[in-house]
Scaffold this motif. Structure first.
Motif, PDB file in Angstrom:
ATOM      1  N   LEU A  37      48.170  78.452  24.372  1.00 41.56           N
ATOM      2  CA  LEU A  37      49.536  77.974  24.190  1.00 41.56           C
ATOM      3  C   LEU A  37      49.464  76.623  23.498  1.00 41.56           C
ATOM      4  CD1 LEU A  37      52.608  78.107  24.702  1.00 41.56           C
ATOM      5  CD2 LEU A  37      52.172  76.976  26.904  1.00 41.56           C
ATOM      6  N   ILE A  38      50.085  76.529  22.318  1.00 41.83           N
ATOM      7  CA  ILE A  38      50.075  75.281  21.557  1.00 41.83           C
ATOM      8  C   ILE A  38      51.469  74.680  21.581  1.00 41.83           C
ATOM      9  CG2 ILE A  38      49.648  74.224  19.302  1.00 41.83           C
ATOM     10  CD1 ILE A  38      47.653  76.515  18.766  1.00 41.83           C
ATOM     11  N   LEU A  39      51.587  73.507  22.198  1.00 43.03           N
ATOM     12  CA  LEU A  39      52.841  72.767  22.267  1.00 43.03           C
ATOM     13  C   LEU A  39      52.829  71.774  21.110  1.00 43.03           C
ATOM     14  CD1 LEU A  39      52.785  72.070  26.123  1.00 43.03           C
ATOM     15  CD2 LEU A  39      53.807  74.023  24.933  1.00 43.03           C
ATOM     16  N   ASN A  40      53.501  72.129  20.020  1.00 38.50           N
ATOM     17  CA  ASN A  40      53.325  71.397  18.766  1.00 38.50           C
ATOM     18  C   ASN A  40      54.337  70.264  18.562  1.00 38.50           C
ATOM     19  OD1 ASN A  40      52.209  70.682  16.350  1.00 38.50           O
ATOM     20  ND2 ASN A  40      52.942  72.458  15.207  1.00 38.50           N
ATOM     21  N   GLY A  41      54.332  69.300  19.463  1.00 40.85           N
ATOM     22  CA  GLY A  41      55.070  68.066  19.272  1.00 40.85           C
ATOM     23  C   GLY A  41      56.534  68.075  19.665  1.00 40.85           C
ATOM     24  N   ASP A  42      57.040  66.892  20.007  1.00 37.58           N
ATOM     25  CA  ASP A  42      58.423  66.678  20.441  1.00 37.58           C
ATOM     26  C   ASP A  42      58.791  67.566  21.628  1.00 37.58           C
ATOM     27  OD1 ASP A  42      58.592  64.811  18.473  1.00 37.58           O
ATOM     28  OD2 ASP A  42      60.188  65.781  17.331  1.00 37.58           O
ATOM     29  N   ILE A  43      57.842  67.773  22.504  1.00 38.64           N
ATOM     30  CA  ILE A  43      58.115  68.527  23.735  1.00 38.64           C
ATOM     31  C   ILE A  43      58.946  67.656  24.671  1.00 38.64           C
ATOM     32  CG2 ILE A  43      57.109  69.779  25.674  1.00 38.64           C
ATOM     33  CD1 ILE A  43      56.611  71.013  22.866  1.00 38.64           C
ATOM     34  N   ASN A  73      46.756  83.033  34.257  1.00 42.30           N
ATOM     35  CA  ASN A  73      46.167  83.707  33.091  1.00 42.30           C
ATOM     36  C   ASN A  73      45.034  82.931  32.444  1.00 42.30           C
ATOM     37  OD1 ASN A  73      49.540  84.201  32.739  1.00 42.30           O
ATOM     38  ND2 ASN A  73      48.218  86.002  32.963  1.00 42.30           N
ATOM     39  N   ASN A  74      44.667  81.798  33.028  1.00 43.01           N
ATOM     40  CA  ASN A  74      43.615  80.939  32.462  1.00 43.01           C
ATOM     41  C   ASN A  74      43.942  80.543  31.022  1.00 43.01           C
ATOM     42  OD1 ASN A  74      41.172  79.513  32.787  1.00 43.01           O
ATOM     43  ND2 ASN A  74      40.006  81.115  31.769  1.00 43.01           N
ATOM     44  N   THR A  75      45.234  80.328  30.768  1.00 36.87           N
ATOM     45  CA  THR A  75      45.692  79.952  29.428  1.00 36.87           C
ATOM     46  C   THR A  75      45.187  78.557  29.048  1.00 36.87           C
ATOM     47  OG1 THR A  75      47.705  81.274  29.679  1.00 36.87           O
ATOM     48  CG2 THR A  75      47.739  79.550  27.997  1.00 36.87           C
ATOM     49  N   LYS A  76      44.710  78.432  27.821  1.00 34.29           N
ATOM     50  CA  LYS A  76      44.315  77.124  27.299  1.00 34.29           C
ATOM     51  C   LYS A  76      45.537  76.499  26.632  1.00 34.29           C
ATOM     52  CE  LYS A  76      39.560  78.611  26.434  1.00 34.29           C
ATOM     53  NZ  LYS A  76      38.524  78.895  25.412  1.00 34.29           N
ATOM     54  N   VAL A  77      45.874  75.277  27.034  1.00 37.52           N
ATOM     55  CA  VAL A  77      47.072  74.608  26.535  1.00 37.52           C
ATOM     56  C   VAL A  77      46.690  73.404  25.684  1.00 37.52           C
ATOM     57  CG1 VAL A  77      49.223  73.440  27.151  1.00 37.52           C
ATOM     58  CG2 VAL A  77      48.397  75.359  28.544  1.00 37.52           C
ATOM     59  N   PHE A  78      47.247  73.349  24.473  1.00 35.69           N
ATOM     60  CA  PHE A  78      47.014  72.230  23.565  1.00 35.69           C
ATOM     61  C   PHE A  78      48.358  71.552  23.293  1.00 35.69           C
ATOM     62  CE2 PHE A  78      43.678  75.264  22.970  1.00 35.69           C
ATOM     63  CZ  PHE A  78      42.525  74.500  22.793  1.00 35.69           C
ATOM     64  N   TYR A  79      48.503  70.328  23.759  1.00 32.84           N
ATOM     65  CA  TYR A  79      49.724  69.553  23.541  1.00 32.84           C
ATOM     66  C   TYR A  79      49.454  68.598  22.382  1.00 32.84           C
ATOM     67  CZ  TYR A  79      53.929  66.811  24.859  1.00 32.84           C
ATOM     68  OH  TYR A  79      55.153  66.173  24.876  1.00 32.84           O
ATOM     69  N   LEU A  80      50.124  68.830  21.233  1.00 30.04           N
ATOM     70  CA  LEU A  80      49.955  67.993  20.053  1.00 30.04           C
ATOM     71  C   LEU A  80      51.092  66.980  19.969  1.00 30.04           C
ATOM     72  CD1 LEU A  80      48.909  70.699  17.422  1.00 30.04           C
ATOM     73  CD2 LEU A  80      47.521  69.552  19.160  1.00 30.04           C
ATOM     74  N   ARG A  81      50.745  65.762  19.648  1.00 25.49           N
ATOM     75  CA  ARG A  81      51.713  64.669  19.620  1.00 25.49           C
ATOM     76  C   ARG A  81      52.719  64.815  18.487  1.00 25.49           C
ATOM     77  NH1 ARG A  81      53.134  60.795  16.104  1.00 25.49           N
ATOM     78  NH2 ARG A  81      53.186  58.596  16.696  1.00 25.49           N
ATOM     79  N   GLY A  82      53.998  64.570  18.790  1.00 25.09           N
ATOM     80  CA  GLY A  82      55.049  64.545  17.784  1.00 25.09           C
ATOM     81  C   GLY A  82      55.576  63.130  17.638  1.00 25.09           C
ATOM     82  N   ASN A 103      46.173  64.767  18.613  1.00 25.91           N
ATOM     83  CA  ASN A 103      47.072  64.563  17.472  1.00 25.91           C
ATOM     84  C   ASN A 103      47.355  65.850  16.715  1.00 25.91           C
ATOM     85  OD1 ASN A 103      48.064  61.840  17.108  1.00 25.91           O
ATOM     86  ND2 ASN A 103      45.921  61.225  16.942  1.00 25.91           N
ATOM     87  N   ASP A 104      46.313  66.579  16.393  1.00 25.51           N
ATOM     88  CA  ASP A 104      46.454  67.813  15.628  1.00 25.51           C
ATOM     89  C   ASP A 104      45.289  68.738  15.964  1.00 25.51           C
ATOM     90  OD1 ASP A 104      44.288  66.751  14.047  1.00 25.51           O
ATOM     91  OD2 ASP A 104      45.784  65.624  12.917  1.00 25.51           O
ATOM     92  N   LEU A 105      45.220  69.860  15.272  1.00 25.82           N
ATOM     93  CA  LEU A 105      44.237  70.875  15.633  1.00 25.82           C
ATOM     94  C   LEU A 105      43.908  71.756  14.432  1.00 25.82           C
ATOM     95  CD1 LEU A 105      42.746  72.432  18.014  1.00 25.82           C
ATOM     96  CD2 LEU A 105      44.815  73.807  18.160  1.00 25.82           C
ATOM     97  N   VAL A 106      42.633  72.072  14.256  1.00 27.81           N
ATOM     98  CA  VAL A 106      42.217  73.076  13.276  1.00 27.81           C
ATOM     99  C   VAL A 106      41.941  74.350  14.062  1.00 27.81           C
ATOM    100  CG1 VAL A 106      40.485  73.785  11.595  1.00 27.81           C
ATOM    101  CG2 VAL A 106      41.274  71.406  11.650  1.00 27.81           C
ATOM    102  N   TYR A 107      42.670  75.384  13.729  1.00 29.02           N
ATOM    103  CA  TYR A 107      42.637  76.639  14.481  1.00 29.02           C
ATOM    104  C   TYR A 107      42.073  77.747  13.591  1.00 29.02           C
ATOM    105  CZ  TYR A 107      44.734  80.767  16.784  1.00 29.02           C
ATOM    106  OH  TYR A 107      44.966  81.981  17.388  1.00 29.02           O
ATOM    107  N   GLU A 108      40.976  78.352  14.019  1.00 31.57           N
ATOM    108  CA  GLU A 108      40.349  79.426  13.250  1.00 31.57           C
ATOM    109  C   GLU A 108      40.565  80.762  13.946  1.00 31.57           C
ATOM    110  OE1 GLU A 108      36.382  78.736  11.826  1.00 31.57           O
ATOM    111  OE2 GLU A 108      36.659  76.558  11.877  1.00 31.57           O
ATOM    112  N   SER A 109      41.073  81.709  13.201  1.00 29.79           N
ATOM    113  CA  SER A 109      41.372  83.013  13.777  1.00 29.79           C
ATOM    114  C   SER A 109      41.304  84.091  12.703  1.00 29.79           C
ATOM    115  CB  SER A 109      42.772  83.009  14.396  1.00 29.79           C
ATOM    116  OG  SER A 109      43.093  84.267  14.926  1.00 29.79           O
ATOM    117  N   ASN A 110      40.578  85.150  12.994  1.00 34.81           N
ATOM    118  CA  ASN A 110      40.496  86.313  12.108  1.00 34.81           C
ATOM    119  C   ASN A 110      40.086  85.940  10.684  1.00 34.81           C
ATOM    120  OD1 ASN A 110      41.369  88.114  14.176  1.00 34.81           O
ATOM    121  ND2 ASN A 110      43.429  87.328  13.877  1.00 34.81           N
ATOM    122  N   GLY A 111      39.111  85.071  10.569  1.00 34.55           N
ATOM    123  CA  GLY A 111      38.602  84.687   9.260  1.00 34.55           C
ATOM    124  C   GLY A 111      39.482  83.715   8.503  1.00 34.55           C
TER     125      GLY A 111
END
Length: 283
Positions: A37-43, A73-82, A103-111
């Motif tokens: 779960l990625i919380l992408n700022g201004d939460i 669910n053992n969900t990994k949570v990433f809270y990114l600053r807005g 601050n931010d995140l590089v996310y790699e998925s399916n190539g």
């Protein structure tokens, strides 16, 4: 029925403000499960809380729902600053168990590689002229107040919800030009970082499209649009709108993989391929 996604991205919940749809976003997260779960700022809206905002029980319940996802669910949570939760600068970076604040995140998925950021860092108005950004925030807050009055009378007449601020944005040429430039500049930034796409928020305009070969995705907001981005286990991305979810099928007991055939109304669908990994972070 609970649908299981690989990753869900939400942004711009603005907890602490009257316009925040905290109850709706909590119900949305209850409907689905996900690995990430990625919380992408201004939460959290620190700007409004310093002025006239207030913290409600429903705002706390939003975080209770996230804790439940981590526990169940053992969900990994990433809270990114807005920009509205820039108070997080005092503690960045921070990692506690399955929760990472950064601050931010590089996310790699399916190539594919995606740069995930709230988006305000590319907004020269917010970055370089903070007082103008605050002035714009005041104007937007007024529009949201006026929007509540308009929709109160519309509901009494049996009419559907109408977004006044989205209407204004669509009519003002400077706003249209700003959004186009914003999306183009973000796509360029992703390309310069060697990424195949970018995922952002900030401008409260949900989108999933290709700009000069770069995938541009915006998760929208939980003040008006009430939308989120979701990736299934095959690497397909889609935008989900709260207003189009059939909550009659909601159930805590059953989790159905998104790969199965379900009646889920979505827009802006794109296909990707590969495995997920979060570099530079040990969970």
């Amino acid at each position: 029925m609970k649908t299981d996604f690989k990753t869900i991205v939400i942004s711009d919940v603005h907890l602490g403000t009257k316009g925040s749809k905290a109850k709706e976003v909590s119900r949305f997260l209850k409907q689905y499960s996900c690995e990430n779960l990625i919380l992408n700022g201004d939460i959290i809206d620190g700007w409004q809380l310093k002025k006239s905002g207030s913290w409600k029980r429903k705002h706390t319940r939003f975080f209770n729902r996230i804790l439940k996802m981590i526990e169940s669910n053992n969900t990994k949570v990433f809270y990114l600053r807005g920009n509205h939760d820039d108070f997080l600068d005092q503690i960045l970076p921070l990692q506690i168990g399955n929760l990472s604040i950064q601050n931010d995140l590089v996310y790699e998925s399916n190539g594919k590689k995606f740069f995930i950021t709230h988006g305000d860092v590319f907004d020269s108005v917010t970055s370089n002229f903070r007082w103008i950004a605050y002035l714009g925030d005041i104007g937007y807050t007024f529009l949201l107040w006026l929007n509540r009055q308009v929709n109160y009378h519309r509901r009494r007449k049996g009419l559907s919800y109408f977004s006044l601020s989205q209407y204004v944005k669509g009519k003002v040429k400077s706003a249209i030009s700003y959004i186009d430039e914003y999306e183009t500049e973000l796509a360029k930034m992703a390309k310069s970082r060697g990424c195949d796409g970018i995922i952002c928020g900030h401008i409260h305009k949900a989108e999933n499209r290709t700009i000069e070969g770069i995938t541009y995705m915006n998760s929208g907001d939980w003040v008006e649009t009430m939308s989120a981005l979701a990736e299934d286990h095959k690497g397909n991305w889609q935008l989900i709108y709260y207003s189009e979810i059939d909550f009659k099928k909601e159930s805590e007991e059953t989790i159905i993989p998104i790969d199965s055939k379900i009646d889920l109304k979505t827009v802006a669908f794109s296909n990707l391929s590969g495995e997920l990994k979060f570099p530079n972070f040990k969970i």
